[in-house]
Each structure stands twice: as structure tokens, then as C-alpha cells.
Design a protein around this motif. Structure first.
Motif, PDB file in Angstrom:
ATOM      1  N   MET A 147     -14.593  33.210 -18.732  1.00 59.11           N
ATOM      2  CA  MET A 147     -15.287  33.351 -20.012  1.00 59.11           C
ATOM      3  C   MET A 147     -16.767  33.649 -19.751  1.00 59.11           C
ATOM      4  O   MET A 147     -17.405  33.016 -18.926  1.00 59.11           O
ATOM      5  N   SER A 148     -17.311  34.629 -20.486  1.00 56.46           N
ATOM      6  CA  SER A 148     -18.704  35.013 -20.292  1.00 56.46           C
ATOM      7  C   SER A 148     -19.643  33.968 -20.894  1.00 56.46           C
ATOM      8  O   SER A 148     -19.239  33.126 -21.708  1.00 56.46           O
ATOM      9  N   LYS A 149     -20.905  34.034 -20.489  1.00 55.82           N
ATOM     10  CA  LYS A 149     -21.908  33.115 -21.028  1.00 55.82           C
ATOM     11  C   LYS A 149     -22.016  33.274 -22.536  1.00 55.82           C
ATOM     12  O   LYS A 149     -22.145  32.285 -23.267  1.00 55.82           O
ATOM     13  N   LEU A 150     -21.937  34.515 -23.036  1.00 55.25           N
ATOM     14  CA  LEU A 150     -22.044  34.748 -24.477  1.00 55.25           C
ATOM     15  C   LEU A 150     -20.871  34.116 -25.213  1.00 55.25           C
ATOM     16  O   LEU A 150     -21.065  33.465 -26.255  1.00 55.25           O
ATOM     17  N   GLU A 151     -19.684  34.275 -24.689  1.00 53.71           N
ATOM     18  CA  GLU A 151     -18.505  33.663 -25.333  1.00 53.71           C
ATOM     19  C   GLU A 151     -18.636  32.151 -25.365  1.00 53.71           C
ATOM     20  O   GLU A 151     -18.285  31.498 -26.360  1.00 53.71           O
ATOM     21  N   GLN A 152     -19.130  31.563 -24.275  1.00 51.85           N
ATOM     22  CA  GLN A 152     -19.324  30.106 -24.231  1.00 51.85           C
ATOM     23  C   GLN A 152     -20.320  29.662 -25.299  1.00 51.85           C
ATOM     24  O   GLN A 152     -20.087  28.668 -26.006  1.00 51.85           O
ATOM     25  N   LEU A 153     -21.425  30.392 -25.424  1.00 50.97           N
ATOM     26  CA  LEU A 153     -22.440  30.035 -26.425  1.00 50.97           C
ATOM     27  C   LEU A 153     -21.882  30.129 -27.839  1.00 50.97           C
ATOM     28  O   LEU A 153     -22.146  29.266 -28.684  1.00 50.97           O
ATOM     29  N   ILE A 154     -21.119  31.193 -28.104  1.00 49.74           N
ATOM     30  CA  ILE A 154     -20.553  31.361 -29.445  1.00 49.74           C
ATOM     31  C   ILE A 154     -19.562  30.250 -29.743  1.00 49.74           C
ATOM     32  O   ILE A 154     -19.566  29.663 -30.842  1.00 49.74           O
ATOM     33  N   ASN A 155     -18.727  29.903 -28.777  1.00 46.37           N
ATOM     34  CA  ASN A 155     -17.749  28.828 -28.976  1.00 46.37           C
ATOM     35  C   ASN A 155     -18.415  27.476 -29.191  1.00 46.37           C
ATOM     36  O   ASN A 155     -17.931  26.642 -29.960  1.00 46.37           O
ATOM     37  N   GLU A 156     -19.545  27.274 -28.502  1.00 48.29           N
ATOM     38  CA  GLU A 156     -20.227  25.988 -28.612  1.00 48.29           C
ATOM     39  C   GLU A 156     -21.105  25.896 -29.859  1.00 48.29           C
ATOM     40  O   GLU A 156     -21.163  24.852 -30.513  1.00 48.29           O
ATOM     41  N   LEU A 157     -21.804  26.987 -30.188  1.00 49.83           N
ATOM     42  CA  LEU A 157     -22.848  26.918 -31.211  1.00 49.83           C
ATOM     43  C   LEU A 157     -22.436  27.457 -32.577  1.00 49.83           C
ATOM     44  O   LEU A 157     -23.022  27.080 -33.596  1.00 49.83           O
ATOM     45  N   CYS A 158     -21.469  28.349 -32.616  1.00 51.11           N
ATOM     46  CA  CYS A 158     -21.058  28.885 -33.931  1.00 51.11           C
ATOM     47  C   CYS A 158     -19.566  29.236 -33.941  1.00 51.11           C
ATOM     48  O   CYS A 158     -19.192  30.382 -34.221  1.00 51.11           O
ATOM     49  N   PRO A 159     -18.726  28.275 -33.661  1.00 50.27           N
ATOM     50  CA  PRO A 159     -17.280  28.538 -33.599  1.00 50.27           C
ATOM     51  C   PRO A 159     -16.683  28.923 -34.950  1.00 50.27           C
ATOM     52  O   PRO A 159     -15.637  29.594 -35.006  1.00 50.27           O
ATOM     53  N   GLU A 160     -17.328  28.533 -36.039  1.00 53.60           N
ATOM     54  CA  GLU A 160     -16.808  28.827 -37.371  1.00 53.60           C
ATOM     55  C   GLU A 160     -17.371  30.125 -37.950  1.00 53.60           C
ATOM     56  O   GLU A 160     -17.108  30.470 -39.100  1.00 53.60           O
ATOM     57  N   GLY A 161     -18.191  30.834 -37.155  1.00 53.21           N
ATOM     58  CA  GLY A 161     -18.813  32.053 -37.657  1.00 53.21           C
ATOM     59  C   GLY A 161     -20.299  31.866 -37.879  1.00 53.21           C
ATOM     60  O   GLY A 161     -20.861  30.804 -37.574  1.00 53.21           O
ATOM     61  N   VAL A 162     -20.939  32.875 -38.429  1.00 49.95           N
ATOM     62  CA  VAL A 162     -22.392  32.809 -38.645  1.00 49.95           C
ATOM     63  C   VAL A 162     -22.714  33.229 -40.075  1.00 49.95           C
ATOM     64  O   VAL A 162     -21.923  33.897 -40.742  1.00 49.95           O
ATOM     65  N   GLU A 163     -23.888  32.829 -40.515  1.00 50.38           N
ATOM     66  CA  GLU A 163     -24.352  33.231 -41.838  1.00 50.38           C
ATOM     67  C   GLU A 163     -24.878  34.660 -41.808  1.00 50.38           C
ATOM     68  O   GLU A 163     -25.496  35.083 -40.829  1.00 50.38           O
ATOM     69  N   TYR A 164     -24.638  35.386 -42.875  1.00 53.07           N
ATOM     70  CA  TYR A 164     -25.218  36.717 -43.068  1.00 53.07           C
ATOM     71  C   TYR A 164     -26.301  36.579 -44.131  1.00 53.07           C
ATOM     72  O   TYR A 164     -26.028  36.180 -45.262  1.00 53.07           O
ATOM     73  N   ILE A 165     -27.548  36.890 -43.767  1.00 53.82           N
ATOM     74  CA  ILE A 165     -28.693  36.673 -44.639  1.00 53.82           C
ATOM     75  C   ILE A 165     -29.378  37.999 -44.923  1.00 53.82           C
ATOM     76  O   ILE A 165     -29.436  38.883 -44.059  1.00 53.82           O
ATOM     77  N   ARG A 166     -29.886  38.141 -46.143  1.00 55.24           N
ATOM     78  CA  ARG A 166     -30.589  39.379 -46.490  1.00 55.24           C
ATOM     79  C   ARG A 166     -31.798  39.566 -45.579  1.00 55.24           C
ATOM     80  O   ARG A 166     -32.502  38.624 -45.250  1.00 55.24           O
ATOM     81  N   LEU A 167     -32.042  40.814 -45.203  1.00 48.52           N
ATOM     82  CA  LEU A 167     -33.116  41.135 -44.273  1.00 48.52           C
ATOM     83  C   LEU A 167     -34.457  40.600 -44.755  1.00 48.52           C
ATOM     84  O   LEU A 167     -35.247  40.063 -43.976  1.00 48.52           O
ATOM     85  N   LYS A 168     -34.724  40.716 -46.048  1.00 47.47           N
ATOM     86  CA  LYS A 168     -36.022  40.279 -46.589  1.00 47.47           C
ATOM     87  C   LYS A 168     -36.185  38.768 -46.528  1.00 47.47           C
ATOM     88  O   LYS A 168     -37.305  38.247 -46.584  1.00 47.47           O
ATOM     89  N   GLU A 169     -35.060  38.024 -46.419  1.00 48.83           N
ATOM     90  CA  GLU A 169     -35.117  36.566 -46.422  1.00 48.83           C
ATOM     91  C   GLU A 169     -35.243  35.976 -45.022  1.00 48.83           C
ATOM     92  O   GLU A 169     -35.526  34.779 -44.878  1.00 48.83           O
ATOM     93  N   PHE A 175     -19.931  39.653 -36.096  1.00 51.06           N
ATOM     94  CA  PHE A 175     -19.553  38.240 -36.085  1.00 51.06           C
ATOM     95  C   PHE A 175     -18.648  37.908 -37.269  1.00 51.06           C
ATOM     96  O   PHE A 175     -18.726  38.544 -38.321  1.00 51.06           O
ATOM     97  N   LYS A 176     -17.857  36.872 -37.068  1.00 55.79           N
ATOM     98  CA  LYS A 176     -17.093  36.314 -38.189  1.00 55.79           C
ATOM     99  C   LYS A 176     -18.071  35.622 -39.129  1.00 55.79           C
ATOM    100  O   LYS A 176     -18.990  34.917 -38.691  1.00 55.79           O
ATOM    101  N   LYS A 177     -17.907  35.844 -40.431  1.00 52.93           N
ATOM    102  CA  LYS A 177     -18.791  35.201 -41.399  1.00 52.93           C
ATOM    103  C   LYS A 177     -18.333  33.770 -41.658  1.00 52.93           C
ATOM    104  O   LYS A 177     -17.141  33.475 -41.725  1.00 52.93           O
ATOM    105  N   LYS A 178     -19.314  32.892 -41.804  1.00 51.72           N
ATOM    106  CA  LYS A 178     -18.992  31.544 -42.250  1.00 51.72           C
ATOM    107  C   LYS A 178     -18.409  31.607 -43.649  1.00 51.72           C
ATOM    108  O   LYS A 178     -18.766  32.474 -44.447  1.00 51.72           O
ATOM    109  N   GLU A 179     -17.555  30.692 -43.947  1.00 46.61           N
ATOM    110  CA  GLU A 179     -16.904  30.718 -45.271  1.00 46.61           C
ATOM    111  C   GLU A 179     -17.908  30.665 -46.383  1.00 46.61           C
ATOM    112  O   GLU A 179     -17.777  31.321 -47.412  1.00 46.61           O
ATOM    113  N   ALA A 180     -18.995  29.913 -46.215  1.00 44.37           N
ATOM    114  CA  ALA A 180     -20.030  29.811 -47.248  1.00 44.37           C
ATOM    115  C   ALA A 180     -20.632  31.161 -47.533  1.00 44.37           C
ATOM    116  O   ALA A 180     -20.893  31.535 -48.680  1.00 44.37           O
TER     117      ALA A 180
END
Length: 396
Positions: free
Chosen positions: A1-23, A387-392
Motif C-alpha cells: 500500500m502506498s503512503k497516499l493510500e495509507q493517509l487516506i485510509n487513516e485520515l479520511c476513510p469516509e470521503g472528503v468534503e467538497y467546498i466552494r472555491l470562494k469559501e 475523492f469519494k464525497k462525505k455523505e454530508a
């Protein structure tokens, strides 16, 4: 497993937030200025193009900064700067404490075409902050962003190095091609002018633009000088009607003529038409006598004497005339033996064709390798920034 995959599994396994650029970034419009209002210096002034408009002695942005060109042909073009700049007819973007500026840069590169699609304006196209500020940005934790930046920066570096190496190789091959072309075509001291080896020569015409009957639903290929670029013409950008051929000087010419541009900046460039077509008045079409010379051989000879043709240009626009072009002398090997002469011409053409194919065919050889590496980089960039989006985020 790559370092990036490990970080994603550890820090954002449920996905990430998508935020407007201006915000999630700091977005600022540029400061209107001209050469008259700014003193000359070494600081790039970022406006509507891919290159700095000019250089001044004043900066209004410092450190890591992304710019997006605001107007003109380059409107929407994304650049990254880590030096003082003056943002003029453009706008700037910086990351926040939770968003790496270099990460945002890679993200914007990944949607460069989407940014171009926001262009507005009937005359000079513009891209505005309001057109892109609501784009959604995936915002993984900073360690994930930093690892993505590290990977993409390394990929960019390797791609640039490889492209530079391949470009240098391509340049060397072209120089080699030009050397041998000149060498092979200069060995023969027996020469004939283009006029002597031509069955016919003619220029064309431009049907009256205001007469729609000359253009509307036209199917007859009509060649303009900007399409004459040391190439083979298999199609044209413009078409005219049969009525235009009947009533104007834009007459049919047969395939396999050597066509030389005779006017303006394109004067001296040549091409071969692989299809019957018509031309404008700034093209001279020369039909070669096949009993004396091969049209492809003559084409290579004319290409090889481009500098000689340029030296014959005259007038304010730098035009050539048909007599100057037809006076150009072509080396003819073994003129006393037609069969031997044509065989030697064919041998030279075959060798030069192989060089030409290697140097210029985008579907083969080095240019294709350069394009393949760029597409590979773009593919992985898209994968890393998806990335997978968080459900929120999905429920917003």
C-alpha cells in the motif's frame, strides 16, 4: 500500500468534503494598470495571456500565488507563481490554513477546460471570479494534500525532463534531416528552373465575400496561404461553390501540384495538394512534368531553398511573384538519362520521407511519445484529485 493510500485510509476513510472555491481560498481581482502607470522593472505583470504582459518594479502579490488570466485569447489560463508578481487583468487565488496553494493549483489544472468554458463576451473573451468561485473543491486533510502535491510535482518534473530530452532528440533529428536534405539535393550541379520542369502554373482567386452564392453550401475545397506550411494538403478549412469556380479566377488545379505561397508572412512556404482543389490568389500552383521530375522531389527541393525564396521577397508586405518563384533552379540528377534520373529522385524522396515521418507525424515517433507522457500525467492527476464525497457533502 502506498503512503497516499495509507493517509487516506487513516485520515479520511469516509470521503472528503467538497467546498466552494470562494469559501476555502482567498480570491482577489487584479489592479488595473498599464506600462504608463507602472515603472519598468523585473516583476512579471500578469494580464490576459500565458506570458507576462510586461515587467514592472512593483508587486501586489507575494509568495505562493495562483493566477487566472482575465481576458483575451488566454483568458482562463492557470499559472502558479512563487515570486513577487503584479496581478493586472487577471485574478489571484491563495490557499488557506487548511488548503495547500499548490494543491489548489493542481486541482485547477485538472479542470482547466472547465474554466475555459466559462468565457464570456462577444468581442474579447473574459473569465470572471464569479464564473468559477462556486466550483466545488475536494478538501482532504493537509497531509493528504501534501502527499498529492509531492507526487504530482515529481510527475511534472519527470514529464518535463522527458519532454525536454525527447524535444532535444526531435530537434537533433530535424537538424539531421535538414543536413542530409541539403547534402543530397546539392550534389547535382545540373539544374533546371521550375518553369522548365512545369507543365503549367497558375494562381487562384478569392470569390467576392459578399456574394453568399459563392460560399453557401460550397463543396469545392478552397486553399488559403495560411494552410500552406511545408505540408501535404488533404483537406481545406474553406469551401466555395461551383458558381464561384465558373465566375471567378478560383479555378480547379489537379492533385500533386507543388503550391508556393506568394504573399505576406507566408510567402515562400510550400505544400503539396493531395486532392484536386482551388486556391486564393496568393498561392502559385505548379504542375510538374512527370517525364522530367517527381513532384515530391521538387517539393523537397523547394523546401530546401526556402531561404533563397525569402531573399527574393519585395515590397512593403514582402511578396513574391510567379516569375521569381518559377525562376528557382532545381537540381536534376542524370539529366541525360530519364529513367536513371527519376530512379535517383525516388531514392532521395524515400529517404527524406522516412525522416519527415519520424519528425512530423504526431501519430508515430517522438512527438507521439511526448504527447503520451503528457496524457499519462493528466490521467494520474485526475485519479489523485478524485475523492469519494462525505455523505454530508452529498446531502447539501
Amino acid at each position: 500500500m502506498s503512503k497516499l493510500e495509507q493517509l487516506i485510509n487513516e485520515l479520511c476513510p469516509e470521503g472528503v468534503e467538497y467546498i466552494r472555491l470562494k469559501e476555502c481560498t482567498e480570491m482577489k481581482r487584479g489592479t488595473s494598470a498599464t506600462k504608463k502607470t507602472l515603472s519598468e522593472g523585473q516583476i512579471p505583470v500578469i494580464s490576459g495571456g500565458k506570458e507576462p504582459a510586461f515587467y514592472c518594479d512593483t508587486a501586489n502579490r507575494y509568495g505562493e500565488t495562483i493566477t487566472i488570466a482575465g481576458s483575451g485569447a488566454g483568458a482562463g489560463y492557470v499559472q502558479y507563481w512563487n515570486e513577487p508578481i503584479f496581478v493586472n487583468d487577471a485574478f489571484s487565488i491563495k490557499g488557506s490554513k487548511n488548503l495547500n496553494t499548490r494543491y489548489i493549483y493542481h486541482y485547477l489544472l485538472n479542470i482547466q477546460e472547465k474554466i475555459y468554458d466559462t468565457k464570456k463576451g462577444g468581442g474579447v473573451p473574459h473569465v470572471h471570479i464569479s464564473s468559477i468561485e462556486n466550483f466545488l473543491v475536494p478538501t482532504p486533510p493537509l497531509p493528504v494534500q501534501e502527499e498529492i502535491v509531492r507526487i504530482l510535482d515529481k510527475f511534472t518534473e519527470l514529464t518535463a525532463e522527458l519532454t525536454a530530452e525527447l524535444t532535444a532528440e526531435l530537434t537533433a533529428r530535424k537538424q539531421q534531416y535538414e543536413y542530409y536534405r541539403d547534402d543530397w539535393l546539392s550534389k547535382n550541379t545540373n539544374k533546371k528552373s521550375l518553369k522548365q520542369i512545369a507543365l503549367s502554373s497558375r494562381s487562384g482567386g478569392t470569390p467576392l465575400k459578399s456574394n453568399k452564392d459563392y460560399y453557401e453550401n460550397g463543396t469545392i475545397p478552397w486553399l488559403r496561404t495560411q494552410e500552406v506550411v511545408f505540408n501535404k494538403i488533404n483537406k481545406t478549412d474553406c469551401f466555395i461553390t461551383e458558381l464561384a469556380v465558373q465566375e471567378t479566377s478560383a479555378k480547379w488545379i489537379p492533385a500533386n501540384c507543388v503550391i508556393v505561397a506568394i504573399s505576406g508572412a507566408s510567402a515562400g512556404r510550400c505544400a503539396i495538394n493531395k486532392i484536386p482543389l482551388t486556391t486564393n490568389q496568393h498561392c502559385l500552383a505548379i504542375e510538374i512534368n512527370p517525364e522530367v521530375a517527381l513532384y515530391k522531389y521538387v517539393f523537397y527541393c523547394v523546401c530546401n531553398q526556402y531561404d533563397d525564396l525569402i531573399a527574393k521577397k519585395e515590397g512593403a508586405r514582402g511578396d513574391l511573384n510567379s516569375s521569381r518563384i518559377l525562376g528557382l533552379e532545381i537540381p536534376i540528377p542524370y539529366p541525360e538519362d530519364k529513367e536513371k534520373s527519376l530512379a535517383e529522385q525516388q531514392r532521395i524522396v524515400d529517404i527524406l520521407d522516412r525522416f519527415d515521418k519520424l519528425c512530423n507525424d504526431i501519430s508515430e515517433g517522438l512527438p507521439a511519445e511526448i504527447e503520451a507522457r503528457q496524457k499519462q500525467y493528466e490521467y494520474y492527476r485526475d485519479k489523485l484529485l478524485t475523492f469519494k464525497k462525505k455523505e454530508a457533502a452529498e446531502n447539501e
